[in-house]
Design a protein around this motif. Structure first.
Motif, PDB file in Angstrom:
ATOM      1  N   MET A   1       0.839  -1.200   0.000  1.00 16.80           N
ATOM      2  CA  MET A   1       0.000   0.000   0.000  1.00 16.80           C
ATOM      3  C   MET A   1       0.877   1.255   0.000  1.00 16.80           C
ATOM      4  SD  MET A   1      -3.053  -1.291   0.003  1.00 16.80           S
ATOM      5  CE  MET A   1      -4.195  -0.016   0.517  1.00 16.80           C
ATOM      6  N   ILE A   2       0.389   2.292  -0.648  1.00  9.86           N
ATOM      7  CA  ILE A   2       1.115   3.552  -0.771  1.00  9.86           C
ATOM      8  C   ILE A   2       0.304   4.653  -0.091  1.00  9.86           C
ATOM      9  CG2 ILE A   2       2.029   5.257  -2.395  1.00  9.86           C
ATOM     10  CD1 ILE A   2       2.184   2.955  -4.443  1.00  9.86           C
ATOM     11  N   GLU A   3       0.979   5.495   0.671  1.00  5.12           N
ATOM     12  CA  GLU A   3       0.308   6.617   1.317  1.00  5.12           C
ATOM     13  C   GLU A   3       0.109   7.741   0.294  1.00  5.12           C
ATOM     14  OE1 GLU A   3      -0.927   6.515   4.362  1.00  5.12           O
ATOM     15  OE2 GLU A   3      -0.172   4.453   4.486  1.00  5.12           O
ATOM     16  N   THR A   4      -1.138   8.167   0.129  1.00  7.41           N
ATOM     17  CA  THR A   4      -1.421   9.201  -0.872  1.00  7.41           C
ATOM     18  C   THR A   4      -0.769  10.533  -0.529  1.00  7.41           C
ATOM     19  OG1 THR A   4      -3.508   9.652   0.271  1.00  7.41           O
ATOM     20  CG2 THR A   4      -3.600   8.222  -1.661  1.00  7.41           C
ATOM     21  N   ASP A   5      -0.544  10.795   0.758  1.00  6.36           N
ATOM     22  CA  ASP A   5       0.066  12.064   1.140  1.00  6.36           C
ATOM     23  C   ASP A   5       1.451  12.215   0.509  1.00  6.36           C
ATOM     24  OD1 ASP A   5      -2.201  12.293   2.618  1.00  6.36           O
ATOM     25  OD2 ASP A   5      -1.212  12.678   4.528  1.00  6.36           O
ATOM     26  N   LYS A   6       2.233  11.125   0.493  1.00  4.57           N
ATOM     27  CA  LYS A   6       3.572  11.177  -0.101  1.00  4.57           C
ATOM     28  C   LYS A   6       3.491  11.381  -1.609  1.00  4.57           C
ATOM     29  CE  LYS A   6       6.138   8.367   3.241  1.00  4.57           C
ATOM     30  NZ  LYS A   6       6.996   7.163   3.403  1.00  4.57           N
ATOM     31  N   LEU A   7       2.572  10.669  -2.243  1.00  4.76           N
ATOM     32  CA  LEU A   7       2.424  10.780  -3.692  1.00  4.76           C
ATOM     33  C   LEU A   7       1.928  12.169  -4.083  1.00  4.76           C
ATOM     34  CD1 LEU A   7       2.999   8.696  -5.897  1.00  4.76           C
ATOM     35  CD2 LEU A   7       0.548   8.179  -5.947  1.00  4.76           C
ATOM     36  N   SER A   8       0.960  12.675  -3.334  1.00  6.52           N
ATOM     37  CA  SER A   8       0.434  14.010  -3.601  1.00  6.52           C
ATOM     38  C   SER A   8       1.509  15.070  -3.408  1.00  6.52           C
ATOM     39  CB  SER A   8      -0.753  14.298  -2.677  1.00  6.52           C
ATOM     40  OG  SER A   8      -1.189  15.630  -2.819  1.00  6.52           O
ATOM     41  N   ALA A   9       2.307  14.930  -2.352  1.00  7.58           N
ATOM     42  CA  ALA A   9       3.370  15.899  -2.081  1.00  7.58           C
ATOM     43  C   ALA A   9       4.395  15.910  -3.210  1.00  7.58           C
ATOM     44  CB  ALA A   9       4.044  15.583  -0.752  1.00  7.58           C
ATOM     45  N   MET A  10       4.735  14.723  -3.724  1.00  3.70           N
ATOM     46  CA  MET A  10       5.721  14.653  -4.796  1.00  3.70           C
ATOM     47  C   MET A  10       5.240  15.381  -6.042  1.00  3.70           C
ATOM     48  SD  MET A  10       7.563  11.400  -6.698  1.00  3.70           S
ATOM     49  CE  MET A  10       6.191  10.941  -7.745  1.00  3.70           C
ATOM     50  N   PHE A  11       4.014  15.103  -6.473  1.00  7.45           N
ATOM     51  CA  PHE A  11       3.533  15.717  -7.708  1.00  7.45           C
ATOM     52  C   PHE A  11       3.166  17.191  -7.513  1.00  7.45           C
ATOM     53  CE2 PHE A  11       2.988  11.221  -8.869  1.00  7.45           C
ATOM     54  CZ  PHE A  11       3.654  11.248 -10.088  1.00  7.45           C
ATOM     55  N   THR A  12       2.872  17.597  -6.286  1.00  3.62           N
ATOM     56  CA  THR A  12       2.698  19.025  -6.001  1.00  3.62           C
ATOM     57  C   THR A  12       4.022  19.754  -6.168  1.00  3.62           C
ATOM     58  OG1 THR A  12       0.857  18.638  -4.472  1.00  3.62           O
ATOM     59  CG2 THR A  12       2.055  20.711  -4.234  1.00  3.62           C
ATOM     60  N   ASP A  13       5.108  19.127  -5.705  1.00  7.45           N
ATOM     61  CA  ASP A  13       6.442  19.701  -5.894  1.00  7.45           C
ATOM     62  C   ASP A  13       6.774  19.850  -7.373  1.00  7.45           C
ATOM     63  OD1 ASP A  13       6.829  19.843  -3.188  1.00  7.45           O
ATOM     64  OD2 ASP A  13       8.233  18.168  -3.065  1.00  7.45           O
ATOM     65  N   VAL A  14       6.316  18.908  -8.181  1.00  6.24           N
ATOM     66  CA  VAL A  14       6.587  18.957  -9.618  1.00  6.24           C
ATOM     67  C   VAL A  14       5.739  20.030 -10.292  1.00  6.24           C
ATOM     68  CG1 VAL A  14       6.492  17.683 -11.792  1.00  6.24           C
ATOM     69  CG2 VAL A  14       7.241  16.524  -9.702  1.00  6.24           C
ATOM     70  N   SER A  15       4.463  20.068  -9.972  1.00  2.28           N
ATOM     71  CA  SER A  15       3.531  20.982 -10.637  1.00  2.28           C
ATOM     72  C   SER A  15       3.862  22.449 -10.385  1.00  2.28           C
ATOM     73  CB  SER A  15       2.099  20.695 -10.169  1.00  2.28           C
ATOM     74  OG  SER A  15       1.195  21.645 -10.674  1.00  2.28           O
ATOM     75  N   LEU A  16       4.307  22.764  -9.184  1.00  2.00           N
ATOM     76  CA  LEU A  16       4.644  24.150  -8.832  1.00  2.00           C
ATOM     77  C   LEU A  16       3.504  25.112  -9.164  1.00  2.00           C
ATOM     78  CD1 LEU A  16       8.404  24.726  -9.763  1.00  2.00           C
ATOM     79  CD2 LEU A  16       7.355  24.720  -7.505  1.00  2.00           C
ATOM     80  N   ASN A  17       2.326  24.798  -8.623  1.00  2.00           N
ATOM     81  CA  ASN A  17       1.165  25.667  -8.855  1.00  2.00           C
ATOM     82  C   ASN A  17       0.898  25.874 -10.348  1.00  2.00           C
ATOM     83  OD1 ASN A  17       0.662  26.125  -6.053  1.00  2.00           O
ATOM     84  ND2 ASN A  17       2.334  27.614  -6.029  1.00  2.00           N
ATOM     85  N   LYS A  18       0.912  24.779 -11.093  1.00  3.34           N
ATOM     86  CA  LYS A  18       0.605  24.748 -12.531  1.00  3.34           C
ATOM     87  C   LYS A  18       1.718  25.321 -13.411  1.00  3.34           C
ATOM     88  CE  LYS A  18      -4.367  25.305 -11.624  1.00  3.34           C
ATOM     89  NZ  LYS A  18      -5.586  26.067 -11.976  1.00  3.34           N
ATOM     90  N   THR A  19       2.894  25.581 -12.832  1.00  2.00           N
ATOM     91  CA  THR A  19       4.020  26.046 -13.642  1.00  2.00           C
ATOM     92  C   THR A  19       4.468  24.956 -14.607  1.00  2.00           C
ATOM     93  OG1 THR A  19       4.780  27.537 -11.894  1.00  2.00           O
ATOM     94  CG2 THR A  19       6.401  26.890 -13.552  1.00  2.00           C
ATOM     95  N   ILE A  20       4.494  23.715 -14.121  1.00  2.17           N
ATOM     96  CA  ILE A  20       4.851  22.559 -14.946  1.00  2.17           C
ATOM     97  C   ILE A  20       3.579  21.759 -15.188  1.00  2.17           C
ATOM     98  CG2 ILE A  20       6.164  20.398 -15.013  1.00  2.17           C
ATOM     99  CD1 ILE A  20       8.352  21.828 -13.429  1.00  2.17           C
TER     100      ILE A  20
END
Length: 243
Positions: A1-20
């Motif tokens: 099982m994977i914790e969604t908080d970690k996955l969400s945090a990773m892709f939030t870091d990538v997205s940069l508020n829709k910059t990427i």
């Protein structure tokens, strides 16, 4: 099982508020690593997290903002993740299921396979430039700077280091309100880097201070400005001005 908080945090870091808006995920030994670049090639990000149950593979995510918003909807839950016929299958413990249509990596125009060959940004392998010891980013200083940026909306930000290594972040140009905030000492001497305030603020607004954020500056002409946490590294391309 994977914790969604970690996955969400990773892709939030990538997205940069829709910059990427898109990225490629590389999975090896159940570790997912993302290397991503915005369309203007102004900011590069590297981040990683556990992705248990997924075999070694590479896949693209288009509409990154939509994917991040879905992960935020199921934060706090454990999920099973698998890949089936170009779809990322996400099954939360509570029973819902998402079959997210993936993109072919070669259709992600901002991604290059050469990203895999560069150093580990998170571990300090930035480039041939000498960045020395990073500056610890403190919550109070970052909060003050983000408040100034939000209030006055400067076009650019200057990171100014004097001959003693003291860093001051200057906002605003000759036709705008201006401010100066001290951010401590660096290991480089007497340099100035100009950054687009939008990208700089996007990074500062999402960093978690419990993850030890640091900023690295080099006085080498043409060098980038680096911001890292325990899990993520961002490289900002500045305009460099000799002092």
């Amino acid at each position: 099982m994977i914790e969604t908080d970690k996955l969400s945090a990773m892709f939030t870091d990538v997205s940069l508020n829709k910059t990427i808006t898109e990225c490629v995920v590389n999975v090896k030994d159940e570790i997912a690593t993302v290397y991503a670049l915005d369309l203007t090639e102004s900011v590069f990000v590297q981040t990683s997290t556990d992705l248990q149950g997924v075999e070694d593979c590479q896949f693209g995510i288009g509409s990154l903002d939509v994917f991040v918003r879905y992960l935020n909807m199921i934060r706090g839950s454990s999920i099973k993740v698998s890949i089936d016929d170009s779809r990322l299958i996400i099954v939360p413990k509570k029973g819902r299921k998402l079959s997210y249509l993936l993109a072919e990596p070669d259709l992600i125009v901002t991604y290059e396979d050469s990203f895999l060959e560069q150093g580990d940004v998170i571990q300090g392998e930035f480039s041939d430039y000498d960045y020395g010891k990073g500056i610890d980013l403190k919550q109070e200083e970052v909060k003050d700077l983000l408040g100034i940026i939000s209030l006055f909306d400067p076009n650019s930000i200057s990171l100014r280091v004097n001959s003693k290594g003291k860093l001051t972040i200057h906002t605003g140009n000759e036709t705008q309100h201006q401010s100066d905030i001290s951010f401590g000492k660096t290991s480089c001497k007497e340099c100035e880097h100009k950054l687009y305030s939008e990208y700089f603020a996007s990074i500062l607004s999402i960093i978690k201070f419990e993850h030890n954020p640091k900023m690295f500056i080099s006085n080498e002409e043409g060098s980038s400005v680096i911001i890292t946490t325990d899990n993520t590294g961002w490289i900002l391309q500045p305009e460099t001005v000799d002092v």
